[in-house]
Design an enzyme around this catalytic site. Structure first.
Site, PDB file in Angstrom:
ATOM      1  N   ASP A  12       0.850  -1.166   0.025  1.00  0.00           N
ATOM      2  CA  ASP A  12      -0.092  -0.078   0.009  1.00  0.00           C
ATOM      3  C   ASP A  12       0.902   1.326   0.262  1.00  0.00           C
ATOM      4  O   ASP A  12       1.657   1.457   0.835  1.00  0.00           O
ATOM      5  CB  ASP A  12      -1.076   0.193   1.189  1.00  0.00           C
ATOM      6  CG  ASP A  12      -1.919  -0.668   1.026  1.00  0.00           C
ATOM      7  OD1 ASP A  12      -1.994  -1.536   0.055  1.00  0.00           O
ATOM      8  OD2 ASP A  12      -2.769  -1.153   2.344  1.00  0.00           O
ATOM      9  N   ASP A 131     -14.160  -6.062  -4.360  1.00  0.00           N
ATOM     10  CA  ASP A 131     -14.230  -6.228  -2.660  1.00  0.00           C
ATOM     11  C   ASP A 131     -15.529  -6.756  -2.370  1.00  0.00           C
ATOM     12  O   ASP A 131     -16.519  -6.152  -2.610  1.00  0.00           O
ATOM     13  CB  ASP A 131     -14.046  -4.676  -2.004  1.00  0.00           C
ATOM     14  CG  ASP A 131     -12.525  -4.401  -2.408  1.00  0.00           C
ATOM     15  OD1 ASP A 131     -11.577  -5.143  -2.969  1.00  0.00           O
ATOM     16  OD2 ASP A 131     -12.340  -3.098  -2.023  1.00  0.00           O
TER      17      ASP A 131
END
Lengths: 262, 213
Positions: A12, A131
């Site tokens: 990330d 997701d």
């Protein structure tokens, strides 16, 4: 099947730095994406994923510089995602060395974007990130698609959505269980298997890995083609090489690093 | 100084190929271009490509460019990568059927749906690290052990009609030609530019190759 199952560490990136507390003991700057990428490459990562979590337009230049710097030193496939909304965004990323582009929110908001992108650049570089969160009290189980980093429910069935995305050109599905993300209790194997058996393209399982057996479970019981993890590698608890050794012990084909090339 | 030209036919992985070649090319001049003149002037040519073959071949509709490529594949060291391998065959099923350069004997077909030994779906594209089984000795395999894994990403594969033109095979539900060789020409289905040090080794071997077998 002789095709090796892939292990993909995910970084990330926020404002040009790797976040979520990467703690390698043997590199100088654990926040530097290039250093972290090189470390994972040395350990034998099969691919790398970068998620630009700032993803504001002012930061697009930052992620381009990072991808370029990594691509100049690390010769394995690079997937980049976060805030990709236009064909131009994709082209810019490919032009600095990204191999695959992961798209989530924009795919839900404008499904034709996936068709457009796959038509222009080929399905092989278009990854749709799904997701998903379990819908409570459903039997058989069902999962709903979320966007905006898991905050916004979209009223779409995750399995059907993944199939539809493949119909319009997705070449791979990056499937994250929002229920499991960050829990370290393992993948949602039912979700993984439901999507993997429903779609014709490879599925990367993500969300919930806390130990090496979880990675192997994702392959063996989730039928995933690749497994993605962040924290178990970032904190130096395990190396990629250890993960491969474990998977091999479970009878899973992995791509081993050949010493004579190191 | 040896001139290496990377053909830019407007698809996918040009940057990756350029970067990898530059890393291994001490003493060579590397350039990307689609100019027929530059293809003719180069000492060696790389034909990379990723995406759809129709787009790639449409760049060769220009007779001058097509002719320059056709001359190169018969006269100087040429390395085809991915679509750069597929385009050398006679015909591809992709994009409703596309005529190839017909340098190699055989056809390009799509992987078909099916189940693997575990009863799971065979996923298309074939994406990831597969073993490359060398079927002949060749300068480009120098220092690369038998059955080394390379990175693949493709939905179509070459079915070669001439055994003498096969340099390696891989297995994905069926055995297919993953490297082809003919005189001064070598072509691979996998991506050496994304295959770690073994990939860079193959690219180095190409730059050192005089085009003779």
């Amino acid at each position: 099947m002789p095709l090796a199952k892939r292990i993909i560490p995910c970084l990330d990136v926020d404002e040009g730095r790797v976040v979520k507390g990467v703690k390698f003991v043997n590199i100088r700057d654990a926040g530097d994406p290039v250093e972290v990428a090189r470390m994972y490459d040395r350990q034998g990562a099969d691919e790398l994923a970068f998620l630009d979590i700032t993803a504001s337009s002012s930061n697009r230049e930052t992620i381009l510089h990072i991808v370029e710097a990594v691509a100049n030193q690390v010769f394995i496939p690079l997937t980049v995602g976060g805030g990709v909304r236009t064909v131009d965004n994709i082209r810019s990323l490919l032009n600095v060395g990204a191999d695959k582009i992961s798209i989530n929110t924009s795919a839900v908001e404008r499904p034709e974007f996936i068709e457009e992108a796959a038509g222009r650049f080929g399905s092989q570089c278009i990854v749709v990130a799904v997701d998903a969160r379990r819908v409570p009290d459903t039997n058989p189980p069902a999962w709903e698609v979320y966007t905006h980093g898991g905050r916004k429910p979209r009223g779409l069935d995750a399995v059907e959505w993944a199939k539809r995305m493949c119909d319009v050109g997705a070449g791979e599905i990056l499937l994250t269980s929002m229920d499991r993300d960050g829990t370290k209790i393992g993948f949602d194997l039912e979700l993984t298997r439901a999507v993997s058996s429903a779609v014709p393209v490879p599925v990367i399982a993500s969300g919930g890995v806390g130990e090496l057996s979880h990675l192997a479970d994702g392959i063996e019981f989730g039928w995933a083609d690749a497994v993605l993890a962040a924290s178990i590698f970032h904190f130096g608890e395990y190396t990629i090489a250890q993960a491969k050794e474990h998977m091999k012990g479970r009878g899973i084909e992995v791509c081993e690093i050949i010493d004579e090339f190191e | 100084m040896s001139k290496v030209l990377v053909a830019d036919f407007g698809t996918g992985n040009l940057h990756s190929v350029m970067t990898a070649i530059q890393v291994v090319s001490s003493g060579s001049e590397v350039e990307a271009s689609r100019s027929a003149r530059k293809i003719r002037m180069a000492d060696r040519l790389i034909l990379p490509g990723q995406g759809a073959i129709g787009t790639w071949m449409s760049e060769l509709q220009d007779d001058n460019v097509r002719q320059a490529v056709n001359e190169a594949v018969r006269t100087k060291p040429v390395l085809g990568i991915c679509l750069g391998l597929q385009a050398l065959y006679e015909h591809s099923e992709e994009d409703g059927g596309v005529e190839g350069l017909k340098v190699l004997a055989g056809r390009v077909e799509r992987f078909s749906d099916g189940l693997n030994d575990c009863g799971h779906r065979i996923k298309i594209p074939h994406m990831g690290w597969s073993k490359v089984h060398q079927t002949c000795q060749h300068p480009l395999w120098s220092g690369i052990p038998q059955d080394t894994r390379f990175y693949f990403v493709h939905s179509y594969f070459a079915r070669s009609d001439r055994d003498s033109e096969v340099a390696a095979v891989a297995d994905y539900g069926l055995e297919f030609t993953c490297a082809a060789a003919r005189e001064n020409l070598f072509a691979v289905q996998f991506h050496p530019e994304k295959s770690r040090r073994q990939g860079l080794r193959l690219l180095t071997n190409f730059l050192n190759w005089n085009g003779e077998v």
